[in-house]
Design a protein around this motif. Structure first.
Motif, mmCIF file in Angstrom:
data_model
loop_
_atom_site.group_PDB
_atom_site.id
_atom_site.type_symbol
_atom_site.label_atom_id
_atom_site.label_comp_id
_atom_site.label_asym_id
_atom_site.label_seq_id
_atom_site.Cartn_x
_atom_site.Cartn_y
_atom_site.Cartn_z
ATOM 1 N N LEU A 28 -5.720 -21.888 -34.682
ATOM 2 C CA LEU A 28 -5.929 -22.204 -36.094
ATOM 3 C C LEU A 28 -6.222 -20.965 -36.941
ATOM 4 N N PRO A 51 -4.528 -18.122 -37.238
ATOM 5 C CA PRO A 51 -3.441 -17.366 -37.876
ATOM 6 C C PRO A 51 -3.319 -17.515 -39.388
ATOM 7 N N GLU A 77 -13.499 -14.610 -35.582
ATOM 8 C CA GLU A 77 -13.323 -16.054 -35.375
ATOM 9 C C GLU A 77 -14.412 -16.845 -36.116
ATOM 10 N N PHE A 109 -13.757 -19.612 -39.202
ATOM 11 C CA PHE A 109 -14.166 -21.015 -39.318
ATOM 12 C C PHE A 109 -15.001 -21.267 -40.577
HETATM 13 C C1 LIG Z 1 -8.895 -25.170 -27.777
HETATM 14 C C2 LIG Z 1 -9.508 -23.863 -28.098
HETATM 15 O O1 LIG Z 1 -10.697 -23.775 -28.289
HETATM 16 N N1 LIG Z 1 -8.663 -22.825 -28.197
HETATM 17 C C3 LIG Z 1 -9.118 -21.483 -28.542
HETATM 18 C C4 LIG Z 1 -9.012 -20.575 -27.310
HETATM 19 O O2 LIG Z 1 -9.515 -19.265 -27.609
HETATM 20 C C5 LIG Z 1 -8.408 -18.448 -28.031
HETATM 21 C C6 LIG Z 1 -7.249 -19.401 -28.029
HETATM 22 O O3 LIG Z 1 -7.651 -20.332 -27.031
HETATM 23 C C7 LIG Z 1 -7.101 -20.158 -29.378
HETATM 24 O O4 LIG Z 1 -6.011 -21.025 -29.332
HETATM 25 C C8 LIG Z 1 -8.315 -21.017 -29.729
HETATM 26 O O5 LIG Z 1 -9.199 -20.354 -30.577
HETATM 27 C C9 LIG Z 1 -8.982 -19.762 -31.805
HETATM 28 C C10 LIG Z 1 -10.297 -19.683 -32.483
HETATM 29 C C11 LIG Z 1 -7.959 -20.416 -32.749
HETATM 30 O O6 LIG Z 1 -7.884 -21.654 -32.821
HETATM 31 O O7 LIG Z 1 -7.266 -19.670 -33.457
#
Ligand SMILES: CC(=O)N[C@H]1[C@@H]2OC[C@@H](O2)[C@@H](O)[C@@H]1O[C@H](C)C(=O)O
Ligand SMILES: Nc1ncnc2c1ncn2[C@@H]1O[C@H](COP(=O)(O)OP(=O)(O)OP(=O)(O)O)[C@@H](O)[C@H]1O
Length: 386
Positions: free
Chosen positions: A157, A159, A351, A355
């Motif tokens: 999420l 990106p 990160e 959020f």
């Molecule tokens: C399900 C989950 O927690 N995924 C995380 C994890 O950590 C890195 C990668 O896998 C990413 O897809 C995601 O986190 C980051 C915060 C994201 O959603 O961009």
């Protein structure tokens, strides 16, 4: 100007990253100022319970409820601590703790080539309603569910946030997160027509999970990670093993794709240890080989799936502090590899900052997902606001 707290504990389960930021603007014009940031480690017992749940160990529903609220309590405390000495935040964005992530699964394809998939499922503990109550602050949580409900992976999420905070007018960039799992955001130059639609992102595979588990295994739990990559740097990577491990289906799947500790966890490391036996690797060789595996998976992903190679790569997440990992990436990619600190955004807290931004977008009615990244049918508002 809006004061927002962002909270996350990632797949490394090393503690809660908290950031207090000031946000101005909305998307193209958004700016964030980092006022305070810190990591609050989990109590040892709670971390063990979380890791057991992530490993798939059985847990009763009452135990799950207790775990959910123990995590919410820690997140609420982190939100309060990070605000000390500052005016109160107007909003909290809390990712929570992922304990289970299942990407959507392709079940069939009709004659026209249309895919049928089962929905994914992603569970983050630390319910937002409790955080909102304990902190007396509106809280957004459960960010992944809405994207998953419209067929997406619910990940990554970040990106879209990277796109607005780290893209460059003339330069194609990649932002590479090296957390427990690795993921990237490809950011075309902003001067390109419809540049936002050309943003890409997906999970690249393991970043630190296997390395951390190997260090714990090799030291009987005395150490949890290879500080600065010094131990791995004293070894030699075993390239045939790296090639063998890269045959794993995940690396050849085209994006959208996401993964987690369910795939690249303890059982995966056990298989790596079995495979390594025939090469009689020393401990340092094993760590060098696992580091090389992370590097090779990223380089393979870039060369196979990106529309073009970026001009520069900006690292973030704990693995950006692993000097050996960074050096090996630099050698294989053969383009400048920096950290997001050098682009003005904290590599350690990006990160948590993301959020906070996603919560702010939820409050402002701005979708947070990028359908071309997560595979969702449409852009949707992310998170539940309490
Ligand atoms: C399900 C989950 O927690 N995924 C995380 C994890 O950590 C890195 C990668 O896998 C990413 O897809 C995601 O986190 C980051 C915060 C994201 O959603 O961009
Ligand atoms: N100085 C360092 N040297 C080597 N590795 C480090 C260093 N500092 C942190 N790390 C690594 O980074 C990991 C933590 O990274 P981070 O906090 O970004 O992960 P995460 O957010 O939990 O994961 P994800 O992004 O997958 O959700 C640690 O477990 C460790 O392996």
């Amino acid at each position: 100007m809006t004061l927002v707290v962002g909270l996350i504990s990632g797949t490394s389960v090393d503690g809660i990253d908290a950031a207090l930021i000031n946000i101005t603007g909305r998307t193209e014009d958004i700016q964030v100022e980092l006022l305070a940031a810190n990591t609050y480690p989990y109590p040892t017992d709670l971390r063990s319970q979380i890791l057991a749940a992530c490993k798939g160990e059985a847990i009763s529903i009452p135990q799950l409820a207790a775990l959910d609220d123990a995590i919410a309590l820690c997140f609420a405390q982190a939100a309060q601590n990070i605000q000390a000495g500052h005016p109160p935040a107007e909003l909290i964005g809390s990712h929570g703790q992922t304990v289970f992530h299942r990407p959507p699964v392709l079940t069939s394809r009709d004659v026209a080539g249309n895919a049928s998939t089962t929905l994914g499922y992603s569970l983050q503990l630390g319910r937002g309603a409790v955080i909102a109550q304990l902190t007396n602050t509106p809280t957004v949580s459960n960010f992944r569910a809405a994207d998953i409900a419209v067929g997406g992976h619910g990940a990554p999420l970040v990106p879209k946030v990277d796109a607005y905070l780290l893209s460059h007018l003339h330069e194609a960039r990649c932002v590479q997160n090296l957390g427990g799992i690795g993921n990237l955001a490809y950011l075309p130059p902003r001067s390109h027509v419809n540049w936002e639609e050309k943003v890409r992102g997906w999970d690249t595979g393991p970043a630190n999970t296997l390395l951390d588990l190997a260090v714990q295994h090799l030291t009987d739990g005395a150490q949890t990670y290879d500080r600065d990559g010094n131990w791995a740097a004293s070894g030699t990577p075993c390239h045939p093993l790296v090639e063998q491990w890269l045959n794993q289906d995940f690396f050849h799947l085209p994006p959208p794709k996401s993964t987690g500790r369910e795939l690249f966890g303890w059982e995966y490391l056990q298989q790596c240890l079995v495979d390594a036996r025939s090469y009689q690797l020393s401990a340092s060789d094993l760590l060098a080989t696992l580091t090389e595996f992370t590097v090779a998976s990223i380089v393979h992903s870039y060369r196979t799936f990106l529309p073009q190679m970026p001009e520069r790569v900006f690292l973030c997440g704990g693995g950006s502090r692993n000097l050996y990992l960074k050096q090996r990436l630099q050698i294989h990619l053969d383009i400048p590899v920096l950290t997001t600190d050098e682009a003005g955004l904290s590599a350690d807290f990006k990160e948590a900052i993301a959020f906070a931004v996603l919560a702010y977008w939820r409050q402002q009615g701005i979708p947070g997902n990028l359908p071309q990244v997560t595979g969702a049918k449409q852009a949707v508002l992310l998170g539940e606001l309490v």
